[in-house]
Design a protein around this motif. Sequence first.
Motif, PDB file in Angstrom:
ATOM      1  N   PRO A   1       5.419  -2.166  -1.708  1.00 25.89           N
ATOM      2  CA  PRO A   1       4.690  -2.655  -2.887  1.00 25.89           C
ATOM      3  C   PRO A   1       3.272  -2.099  -2.922  1.00 25.89           C
ATOM      4  O   PRO A   1       2.645  -1.909  -1.875  1.00 25.89           O
ATOM      5  CB  PRO A   1       4.673  -4.176  -2.696  1.00 25.89           C
ATOM      6  N   ALA A   2       2.801  -1.819  -4.127  1.00 29.06           N
ATOM      7  CA  ALA A   2       1.434  -1.326  -4.274  1.00 29.06           C
ATOM      8  C   ALA A   2       0.443  -2.374  -3.761  1.00 29.06           C
ATOM      9  O   ALA A   2       0.707  -3.581  -3.811  1.00 29.06           O
ATOM     10  CB  ALA A   2       1.144  -1.007  -5.731  1.00 29.06           C
ATOM     11  N   MET A   3      -0.693  -1.909  -3.269  1.00 32.22           N
ATOM     12  CA  MET A   3      -1.705  -2.840  -2.790  1.00 32.22           C
ATOM     13  C   MET A   3      -2.345  -3.558  -3.974  1.00 32.22           C
ATOM     14  O   MET A   3      -2.906  -2.908  -4.861  1.00 32.22           O
ATOM     15  CB  MET A   3      -2.777  -2.103  -1.977  1.00 32.22           C
ATOM     16  N   PRO A   4      -2.273  -4.886  -4.033  1.00 30.36           N
ATOM     17  CA  PRO A   4      -2.856  -5.615  -5.162  1.00 30.36           C
ATOM     18  C   PRO A   4      -4.367  -5.406  -5.255  1.00 30.36           C
ATOM     19  O   PRO A   4      -5.051  -5.258  -4.238  1.00 30.36           O
ATOM     20  CB  PRO A   4      -2.518  -7.075  -4.854  1.00 30.36           C
TER      21      PRO A   4
ATOM     22  N   GLY B   1       0.824  -1.200   0.000  1.00 29.36           N
ATOM     23  CA  GLY B   1       0.000   0.000   0.000  1.00 29.36           C
ATOM     24  C   GLY B   1       0.860   1.251   0.000  1.00 29.36           C
ATOM     25  O   GLY B   1       2.092   1.183   0.055  1.00 29.36           O
ATOM     26  N   ALA B   2       0.214   2.396  -0.039  1.00 32.80           N
ATOM     27  CA  ALA B   2       0.943   3.664  -0.057  1.00 32.80           C
ATOM     28  C   ALA B   2       1.741   3.872   1.218  1.00 32.80           C
ATOM     29  O   ALA B   2       2.786   4.527   1.211  1.00 32.80           O
ATOM     30  CB  ALA B   2      -0.036   4.818  -0.259  1.00 32.80           C
ATOM     31  N   LEU B   3       1.247   3.325   2.323  1.00 33.43           N
ATOM     32  CA  LEU B   3       1.913   3.455   3.615  1.00 33.43           C
ATOM     33  C   LEU B   3       2.154   2.081   4.215  1.00 33.43           C
ATOM     34  O   LEU B   3       1.369   1.152   4.003  1.00 33.43           O
ATOM     35  CB  LEU B   3       1.066   4.301   4.575  1.00 33.43           C
TER      36      LEU B   3
ATOM     37  N   GLU C   1     -19.307   1.729   4.309  1.00 31.87           N
ATOM     38  CA  GLU C   1     -19.404   1.757   2.848  1.00 31.87           C
ATOM     39  C   GLU C   1     -18.238   2.453   2.152  1.00 31.87           C
ATOM     40  O   GLU C   1     -17.940   2.149   1.002  1.00 31.87           O
ATOM     41  CB  GLU C   1     -20.715   2.442   2.430  1.00 31.87           C
ATOM     42  N   ASP C   2     -17.588   3.385   2.780  1.00 26.09           N
ATOM     43  CA  ASP C   2     -16.596   4.223   2.097  1.00 26.09           C
ATOM     44  C   ASP C   2     -15.165   3.917   2.524  1.00 26.09           C
ATOM     45  O   ASP C   2     -14.320   4.811   2.541  1.00 26.09           O
ATOM     46  CB  ASP C   2     -16.913   5.708   2.339  1.00 26.09           C
ATOM     47  N   PHE C   3     -14.883   2.688   2.848  1.00 23.18           N
ATOM     48  CA  PHE C   3     -13.551   2.308   3.296  1.00 23.18           C
ATOM     49  C   PHE C   3     -12.561   2.383   2.139  1.00 23.18           C
ATOM     50  O   PHE C   3     -12.764   1.783   1.091  1.00 23.18           O
ATOM     51  CB  PHE C   3     -13.596   0.892   3.859  1.00 23.18           C
ATOM     52  N   ARG C   4     -11.483   3.133   2.338  1.00 22.05           N
ATOM     53  CA  ARG C   4     -10.455   3.305   1.306  1.00 22.05           C
ATOM     54  C   ARG C   4      -9.079   3.072   1.934  1.00 22.05           C
ATOM     55  O   ARG C   4      -8.346   4.015   2.234  1.00 22.05           O
ATOM     56  CB  ARG C   4     -10.542   4.704   0.686  1.00 22.05           C
ATOM     57  N   PRO C   5      -8.702   1.817   2.129  1.00 17.00           N
ATOM     58  CA  PRO C   5      -7.439   1.539   2.808  1.00 17.00           C
ATOM     59  C   PRO C   5      -6.235   1.983   1.997  1.00 17.00           C
ATOM     60  O   PRO C   5      -6.174   1.792   0.795  1.00 17.00           O
ATOM     61  CB  PRO C   5      -7.467   0.014   2.963  1.00 17.00           C
ATOM     62  N   ASP C   6      -5.274   2.566   2.691  1.00 20.60           N
ATOM     63  CA  ASP C   6      -4.015   2.951   2.050  1.00 20.60           C
ATOM     64  C   ASP C   6      -2.840   2.195   2.641  1.00 20.60           C
ATOM     65  O   ASP C   6      -1.686   2.418   2.285  1.00 20.60           O
ATOM     66  CB  ASP C   6      -3.772   4.457   2.159  1.00 20.60           C
ATOM     67  N   ALA C   7      -3.126   1.271   3.573  1.00 16.82           N
ATOM     68  CA  ALA C   7      -2.079   0.481   4.216  1.00 16.82           C
ATOM     69  C   ALA C   7      -2.597  -0.925   4.480  1.00 16.82           C
ATOM     70  O   ALA C   7      -3.751  -1.108   4.882  1.00 16.82           O
ATOM     71  CB  ALA C   7      -1.653   1.124   5.536  1.00 16.82           C
ATOM     72  N   CYS C   8      -1.744  -1.914   4.237  1.00 19.94           N
ATOM     73  CA  CYS C   8      -2.065  -3.295   4.566  1.00 19.94           C
ATOM     74  C   CYS C   8      -0.850  -3.906   5.249  1.00 19.94           C
ATOM     75  O   CYS C   8       0.193  -4.105   4.616  1.00 19.94           O
ATOM     76  CB  CYS C   8      -2.440  -4.102   3.323  1.00 19.94           C
ATOM     77  N   LEU C   9      -0.982  -4.167   6.535  1.00 21.18           N
ATOM     78  CA  LEU C   9       0.054  -4.844   7.303  1.00 21.18           C
ATOM     79  C   LEU C   9      -0.143  -6.346   7.135  1.00 21.18           C
ATOM     80  O   LEU C   9      -1.244  -6.861   7.360  1.00 21.18           O
ATOM     81  CB  LEU C   9      -0.058  -4.441   8.770  1.00 21.18           C
TER      82      LEU C   9
END
Length: 222
Positions: free
Chosen positions: A97-100, A72-74, A117-125
């Motif tokens: 790495p970019a979030m797949p 992700g971005a972060l 409804e509006d979840f926009r994750p920018d990080a995936c641990l």
Amino acid sequence: MNASNLDLFDAEEAPVATRERIGERAIVLRGLALSYVPELLPALEAIGRAAPFRHMTTPGGLRMSVALTNCGALGWTSDAHGYRYTRRDPQTGQPWPAMPAPFLRLARAAAAEAGFEDFRPDACLVNRYLPGTRLSLHQDRDEHDFAAPIVSVSLGIPAVFLFGGHARADRAARIPLHHGDVLVWGGPDRLRYHGVLPVKEAHHPLLGGQRINFTFREAGRP
């Protein structure tokens, strides 16, 4: 791990999600991730090549038992300077790495199913648990704000998730999590303490003796 094994496993475990509420705005979506597995695992392997799993240290100098990486971005990191999000992997100096796309689709679908409804994750641990590893009770407080939920995906061998209250001493419920389960918590439950009991020896047809956990977050600017 090959395509035929993935097809066989999907056929044996139909991706029919059931809902299990564990808090006012916290829910386990049993089996929701199963239909995504053929896309998730190759993407996971690519993330591990670009940003290898590692054991980070706490600000106090303790080595974490769970190996982790990010996409992700972060990306979330920990060292002597504290817990924080960064735009670059401190180990490689490169952006995380970019979030797949399948990760993002699953995270948003799970959040919507739970009423966010509006979840926009920018990080995936991405955490990797081996038998005996655990995660101590903690709150997720390093994000820019706490309006968005946490979406947690379990793959591989089972684990027992601890879901406590808003004080560390509050009694924690024990929630069994299996391959394909997705846990979502937010709103008044967003800052509840949570953790994972020591993972027991087991074997999974696709992931062997390990548990993989994706935790999606809206981290905001570090």
